[in-house]
Design an enzyme around this catalytic site. Structure first.
Site, mmCIF file in Angstrom:
data_model
loop_
_atom_site.group_PDB
_atom_site.id
_atom_site.type_symbol
_atom_site.label_atom_id
_atom_site.label_comp_id
_atom_site.label_asym_id
_atom_site.label_seq_id
_atom_site.Cartn_x
_atom_site.Cartn_y
_atom_site.Cartn_z
ATOM 1 N N ASP A 77 -6.762 4.326 -5.101
ATOM 2 C CA ASP A 77 -7.464 4.208 -3.825
ATOM 3 C C ASP A 77 -8.133 5.564 -3.606
ATOM 4 O O ASP A 77 -8.318 6.319 -4.569
ATOM 5 C CB ASP A 77 -6.486 3.843 -2.696
ATOM 6 C CG ASP A 77 -7.184 3.373 -1.422
ATOM 7 O OD1 ASP A 77 -7.369 4.204 -0.519
ATOM 8 O OD2 ASP A 77 -7.559 2.189 -1.326
ATOM 9 N N LYS B 25 0.856 -1.185 0.000
ATOM 10 C CA LYS B 25 0.000 0.000 0.000
ATOM 11 C C LYS B 25 0.893 1.235 0.000
ATOM 12 O O LYS B 25 2.047 1.172 0.414
ATOM 13 C CB LYS B 25 -0.892 0.026 1.237
ATOM 14 C CG LYS B 25 -2.206 0.752 1.023
ATOM 15 C CD LYS B 25 -3.180 -0.067 0.205
ATOM 16 C CE LYS B 25 -4.515 0.654 0.023
ATOM 17 N NZ LYS B 25 -5.522 -0.166 -0.659
#
Length: 448
Positions: free
Chosen positions: A161, A121
């Site tokens: 995201d 991430k």
């Protein structure tokens, strides 16, 4: 957390990361007890420590010629079953704790898809809201000027995201292509005419609905006619609502950081188009919805309240699709008191531990995020496959593959929970199934 107390001691301020680790460890104790080799191999200690943390300065110039500086991150958590895979988040709240929790969750989520993807991430505390296209482009180019040296189609494949949509992915990819001098599938979520996949924007929302439908099937039921609360108003929420409408359900809510909308009459295709226009085209706030549909109720965000009004309306199902910890203990109690018997998480870790405990105690159908929202990364994996083969699959083919993946994830979670004497516990099933796959790969590859 008593298995590895050093997680809190080493990084005492990383609250979200502690929460994610504690939730997984609570589920996998039966696995550790059956397999003492896992403890001897230091598996837990290795799992909670990222393989690599990259932090860097991101200088850029705004439209007034002022130099701005943000902080960039990439957490490469675990590559035991494939290249690191996980989104980039551009939001003022981004910090190490949030990204480590997201990367940790991503490891198990990706394992559940059965696709060869590790977990990672990244992102920045940069806020794209209110920025011009030129400012966003200059920031993305500066961000990629550092990140490009750490990623690649066989190393680390970021995606979008919160705050990173098609526009940002385009700017990031363009800079990567220039610096690396190659056109390759290093990012997913790309536009369709240069390597993107159909269904990718819809995948997370569609997947959470498919997972809810599979849970309901275990009780001989369906989504037909169900009143559904949905939070958020971005891609995940919009396409959750779209798929609910297609399956005959009645979505009745959505929200953003300013407040929430409750439309008792139900959100149909026409109303959904209005929401998409407000958020995607006008970049407006959800309160504008009531200007077109005055029978709907708008409740502004009130930080003085101990609960979110969105979760306090009568409903059958809930689809939290906004952000982490958006359902606290009081919200969970309100949902249960108002008739909700199905919760399928489109967001990552949207329910606090106290809320999860209530759902588990009442034995409702509760699909945790790492299982229920795995549709997004699943279609990212399918995009990677299409890029590798230089192919584009049709919308129906990608959607069909997504449905099968979500059915497989549901079956894996249900079967694993039953195997460990916890039938119906999707939290335990998801955590154990993902954990075992990753851990066995780690052991096969030695201490690295």
């Amino acid at each position: 957390m008593d298995e590895i107390p050093f997680v809190r001691e080493r990084d005492p301020h990383e609250i979200e990361f502690h929460q994610a680790v504690a939730e997984v460890i609570a589920s996998i104790r039966p696995v550790l007890d059956r397999n003492p080799e896992y403890r001897r191999q230091g598996i837990l200690e290795r799992l909670v420590e990222p393989e690599r943390i990259i932090m860097f300065r991101v200088p850029w110039v705004d439209d007034q010629g002022q130099v701005r500086v943000n902080r960039g991150y990439r957490i490469e958590m675990n590559s035991a079953i494939g290249p690191y895979k996980g989104g980039l988040r551009f939001h003022p709240s981004v910090n190490l704790s949030i990204l480590k929790f997201l990367a940790f969750e991503q490891v198990f989520k990706n394992a559940l898809t059965s696709l060869p993807m590790g977990g990672g991430k990244g992102g920045s505390d940069f806020d794209p809201k209110g920025k011009s296209d030129g400012e966003v482009m200059r920031f993305c180019q500066s961000f990629m000027a550092e990140l490009f040296r750490h990623i690649g189609p066989n190393t680390d494949v970021p995606a979008g995201d919160i705050g990173v949509g098609a526009r940002e992915i385009g700017y990031l990819f363009g800079m990567y292509k220039k610096l690396a001098n190659e056109f390759t599938g290093v990012l997913t979520g790309k536009s369709l005419n240069w390597g993107g996949s159909l269904i990718r924007p819809e995948a997370t929302g569609y997947g959470s609905v498919y997972f809810a439908a599979e849970m309901l099937k275990t009780r001989g039921d369906s989504l037909e006619g169900k009143r559904c609360l949905v939070s958020g108003s971005g891609n995940v929420a919009q396409f959750t609502i779209q798929k609910l409408i297609e399956l005959g359900a009645r979505p009745v809510s959505f929200s953003d950081s300013s407040g929430c909308i409750y439309d008792e009459q139900g959100i149909d295709t026409e109303k959904l188009q209005r929401l998409m226009q407000i958020k995607n085209i006008n970049r407006g706030r959800v309160r504008e919805y009531v200007e077109t549909y005055p029978d709907a109720i708008y409740a502004p965000l009130d930080t003085a309240l101990s609960y979110n009004p969105l979760w306090n309306y009568p409903a059958d199902c809930a689809f939290p699709s906004a952000t982490q910890n958006e359902i606290n203990e009081q919200d969970a109690r309100n949902l249960l008191d108002n008739g909700v018997s199905v919760v399928s998480e489109g967001a990552n870790m949207p329910t606090t531990p106290e809320g999860v405990d209530l759902f588990m105690e009442k034995k409702i159908l509760y699909g945790p995020g790492k299982a229920a929202n795995a549709g997004g990364v699943s279609v990212s994996g399918l995009e990677m496959a299409q890029n590798s083969m230089r192919l584009n699959w049709s919308r129906s083919e990608v959607d069909g593959r997504l449905q099968e993946i979500m059915k497989r994830i549901h079956r894996m979670c249900a079967d694993t929970a039953e195997q460990y004497g916890m039938a119906g516990n999707y939290v335990a099933g998801a955590n154990i199934a993902g954990f075992v796959k990753v851990v066995n790969a780690m052991i096969d590859q030695g201490v690295v």
